[in-house]
Write a protein that holds these residues in place. Structure first.
Motif, PDB file in Angstrom:
ATOM      1  N   ARG A  27       0.360  -1.247  -0.330  1.00  0.00           N
ATOM      2  CA  ARG A  27       0.244  -0.120   0.195  1.00  0.00           C
ATOM      3  C   ARG A  27       0.330   1.651  -0.257  1.00  0.00           C
ATOM      4  O   ARG A  27       0.528   2.210  -1.204  1.00  0.00           O
ATOM      5  CB  ARG A  27      -1.188   0.052   1.387  1.00  0.00           C
ATOM      6  CG  ARG A  27      -2.178  -1.072   1.277  1.00  0.00           C
ATOM      7  CD  ARG A  27      -2.359  -0.871   2.229  1.00  0.00           C
ATOM      8  NE  ARG A  27      -4.154  -2.107   1.944  1.00  0.00           N
ATOM      9  CZ  ARG A  27      -4.647  -2.455   2.930  1.00  0.00           C
ATOM     10  NH1 ARG A  27      -4.118  -2.062   4.364  1.00  0.00           N
ATOM     11  NH2 ARG A  27      -6.127  -3.908   2.701  1.00  0.00           N
ATOM     12  N   GLN A  40       2.142   1.471  -3.585  1.00  0.00           N
ATOM     13  CA  GLN A  40       1.144   2.274  -4.417  1.00  0.00           C
ATOM     14  C   GLN A  40       1.125   3.720  -4.670  1.00  0.00           C
ATOM     15  O   GLN A  40       0.624   4.380  -5.587  1.00  0.00           O
ATOM     16  CB  GLN A  40      -0.275   1.381  -4.115  1.00  0.00           C
ATOM     17  CG  GLN A  40      -0.280  -0.061  -4.063  1.00  0.00           C
ATOM     18  CD  GLN A  40      -1.084  -0.966  -4.225  1.00  0.00           C
ATOM     19  OE1 GLN A  40      -2.520  -0.754  -3.515  1.00  0.00           O
ATOM     20  NE2 GLN A  40      -1.564  -2.502  -4.569  1.00  0.00           N
ATOM     21  N   TYR A  89       3.015   5.293  -6.115  1.00  0.00           N
ATOM     22  CA  TYR A  89       3.092   6.130  -7.802  1.00  0.00           C
ATOM     23  C   TYR A  89       2.159   6.567  -8.194  1.00  0.00           C
ATOM     24  O   TYR A  89       1.324   7.337  -7.797  1.00  0.00           O
ATOM     25  CB  TYR A  89       2.277   4.207  -7.988  1.00  0.00           C
ATOM     26  CG  TYR A  89       2.515   3.840  -9.624  1.00  0.00           C
ATOM     27  CD1 TYR A  89       4.116   3.511  -9.959  1.00  0.00           C
ATOM     28  CD2 TYR A  89       1.797   3.891  -9.999  1.00  0.00           C
ATOM     29  CE1 TYR A  89       4.470   3.397 -10.925  1.00  0.00           C
ATOM     30  CE2 TYR A  89       2.182   3.232 -11.863  1.00  0.00           C
ATOM     31  CZ  TYR A  89       3.651   3.330 -12.290  1.00  0.00           C
ATOM     32  OH  TYR A  89       3.462   3.187 -13.601  1.00  0.00           O
ATOM     33  N   PHE A 100      -1.816   3.221 -13.114  1.00  0.00           N
ATOM     34  CA  PHE A 100      -2.182   2.950 -11.417  1.00  0.00           C
ATOM     35  C   PHE A 100      -2.571   1.534 -11.646  1.00  0.00           C
ATOM     36  O   PHE A 100      -1.891   0.911 -10.230  1.00  0.00           O
ATOM     37  CB  PHE A 100      -2.920   4.026 -11.111  1.00  0.00           C
ATOM     38  CG  PHE A 100      -2.798   3.695  -9.414  1.00  0.00           C
ATOM     39  CD1 PHE A 100      -2.413   3.443  -8.591  1.00  0.00           C
ATOM     40  CD2 PHE A 100      -4.461   2.988  -8.415  1.00  0.00           C
ATOM     41  CE1 PHE A 100      -2.341   3.141  -7.855  1.00  0.00           C
ATOM     42  CE2 PHE A 100      -4.385   2.669  -7.940  1.00  0.00           C
ATOM     43  CZ  PHE A 100      -3.304   2.500  -6.728  1.00  0.00           C
ATOM     44  N   TYR A 108       0.036  -1.416 -12.299  1.00  0.00           N
ATOM     45  CA  TYR A 108       0.740  -1.697 -11.249  1.00  0.00           C
ATOM     46  C   TYR A 108       0.795  -2.123  -9.551  1.00  0.00           C
ATOM     47  O   TYR A 108       1.295  -2.874  -9.188  1.00  0.00           O
ATOM     48  CB  TYR A 108       1.350  -0.274 -11.025  1.00  0.00           C
ATOM     49  CG  TYR A 108       2.250   0.141  -9.570  1.00  0.00           C
ATOM     50  CD1 TYR A 108       3.467   0.297 -10.211  1.00  0.00           C
ATOM     51  CD2 TYR A 108       2.350   0.472  -9.053  1.00  0.00           C
ATOM     52  CE1 TYR A 108       4.387  -0.441  -8.911  1.00  0.00           C
ATOM     53  CE2 TYR A 108       3.135   0.341  -7.561  1.00  0.00           C
ATOM     54  CZ  TYR A 108       4.282   0.250  -7.966  1.00  0.00           C
ATOM     55  OH  TYR A 108       4.905   0.870  -6.819  1.00  0.00           O
ATOM     56  N   LYS A 109      -1.202  -1.649  -9.554  1.00  0.00           N
ATOM     57  CA  LYS A 109      -1.683  -2.550  -8.388  1.00  0.00           C
ATOM     58  C   LYS A 109      -1.842  -3.559  -8.378  1.00  0.00           C
ATOM     59  O   LYS A 109      -1.159  -4.992  -7.640  1.00  0.00           O
ATOM     60  CB  LYS A 109      -3.299  -1.407  -8.120  1.00  0.00           C
ATOM     61  CG  LYS A 109      -3.599  -2.296  -6.683  1.00  0.00           C
ATOM     62  CD  LYS A 109      -5.064  -1.172  -7.009  1.00  0.00           C
ATOM     63  CE  LYS A 109      -5.980  -1.932  -5.624  1.00  0.00           C
ATOM     64  NZ  LYS A 109      -7.178  -1.196  -5.603  1.00  0.00           N
ATOM     65  N   MET A 128       1.380  -5.603  -8.093  1.00  0.00           N
ATOM     66  CA  MET A 128       1.838  -5.606  -6.948  1.00  0.00           C
ATOM     67  C   MET A 128       1.014  -6.993  -6.233  1.00  0.00           C
ATOM     68  O   MET A 128       1.800  -7.500  -5.861  1.00  0.00           O
ATOM     69  CB  MET A 128       1.872  -4.567  -5.833  1.00  0.00           C
ATOM     70  CG  MET A 128       2.832  -3.315  -6.117  1.00  0.00           C
ATOM     71  SD  MET A 128       4.139  -3.739  -6.270  1.00  0.00           S
ATOM     72  CE  MET A 128       4.730  -4.353  -7.580  1.00  0.00           C
ATOM     73  N   GLU A 129      -0.668  -6.424  -6.134  1.00  0.00           N
ATOM     74  CA  GLU A 129      -1.362  -7.766  -5.740  1.00  0.00           C
ATOM     75  C   GLU A 129      -0.206  -9.001  -5.742  1.00  0.00           C
ATOM     76  O   GLU A 129      -0.549 -10.064  -5.200  1.00  0.00           O
ATOM     77  CB  GLU A 129      -2.444  -7.660  -5.653  1.00  0.00           C
ATOM     78  CG  GLU A 129      -3.324  -6.180  -4.935  1.00  0.00           C
ATOM     79  CD  GLU A 129      -3.283  -6.196  -3.758  1.00  0.00           C
ATOM     80  OE1 GLU A 129      -3.220  -7.487  -3.026  1.00  0.00           O
ATOM     81  OE2 GLU A 129      -2.915  -4.833  -2.894  1.00  0.00           O
TER      82      GLU A 129
END
Length: 222
Positions: A127, A130, A133, A139, A142-143, A146-147
């Motif tokens: 988080r 994020q 970023y 976004f 990217y999120k 990451m998840e």
């Protein structure tokens, strides 16, 4: 018609090329899934980018007649494949100098500790990244990456970290084409000449026409 190998980046998968491939000249494309390759190879002990390149060269019988297009970490692997085979290499948002990777630490021992202690895949850290970023356009991608990383096997994540940061032999070759953006917050711009495209680190997803044009022009010039 040369074979074209596509190499994705850190915590990505081959779908990162989905928007780009239909815009490229018709070719014999091979999308290399590095998660599958890590599982197939089952390397033991320390590795680095050159050892991964050697494995891929042998597995796919890559030669000087082939073309490799690598995004981010995939471009880093591709340039070592070129060093072994003299294959043609196009890097997208990638590097030939590990210092270009924008991360607070490149110390592999620290990164390994953070990974296996659970910090790397923790929600608070993800988080935090994020929130930092800077690009609304990419976004959500990217999120999602990451998840997705939270679900990845730690052995595979460490395999990737070794590719990124383990010491490797000095490069004696350069990519045939570098494609980069000015606004890349993940990889710093090359010191060497490059073809500029709009967007950020994920230009191949959100500006595929411009990236495809740079690739087509680059292939013609090569």
């Amino acid at each position: 018609m040369p074979r074209v190998f596509l190499l994705h980046g850190y915590v990505e998968d081959p779908t990162i090329f989905d928007q780009l491939v239909p815009l490229l000249p018709q070719s014999d494309f091979t999308r290399i899934d590095l998660a599958d390759e890590c599982q197939h190879w089952k390397p033991t002990g320390k590795i680095n980018v050159q050892k991964v390149a050697e494995y891929l060269v042998n597995r796919y019988a890559i030669t000087a007649n082939d073309l490799l297009i690598g995004h981010s970490m995939g471009g880093w692997i591709a340039i070592y494949i070129k060093q072994l085979t003299q294959a043609t290499v196009i890097q997208i948002s990638s590097w030939t100098d590990q210092r270009k990777i924008r991360l607070p630490t490149h110390n592999l021992s620290i990164l390994k500790f953070l990974l296996f202690s659970g910090v790397t895949q923790s929600r608070p850290l993800l988080r935090f990244f994020q929130k930092q970023y800077p690009f609304p356009e990419s976004f959500e991608l990217y999120k999602n990456l990451m998840e997705g990383m939270r679900q990845m096997n730690r052995g595979y994540l460490y395999w990737q970290l070794q590719i990124l940061f383990a010491e490797a032999p000095h490069l004696t070759v350069s990519p045939d084409l570098r494609i980069h953006t000015r606004r890349d917050s993940i990889i710093a711009r090359p010191n060497e000449p490059y073809t500029e495209v709009p967007g950020d680190h994920f230009s191949l997803v959100f500006h595929p026409k411009e990236v495809a044009e740079a690739v087509r022009t680059g292939i013609y010039m090569i």
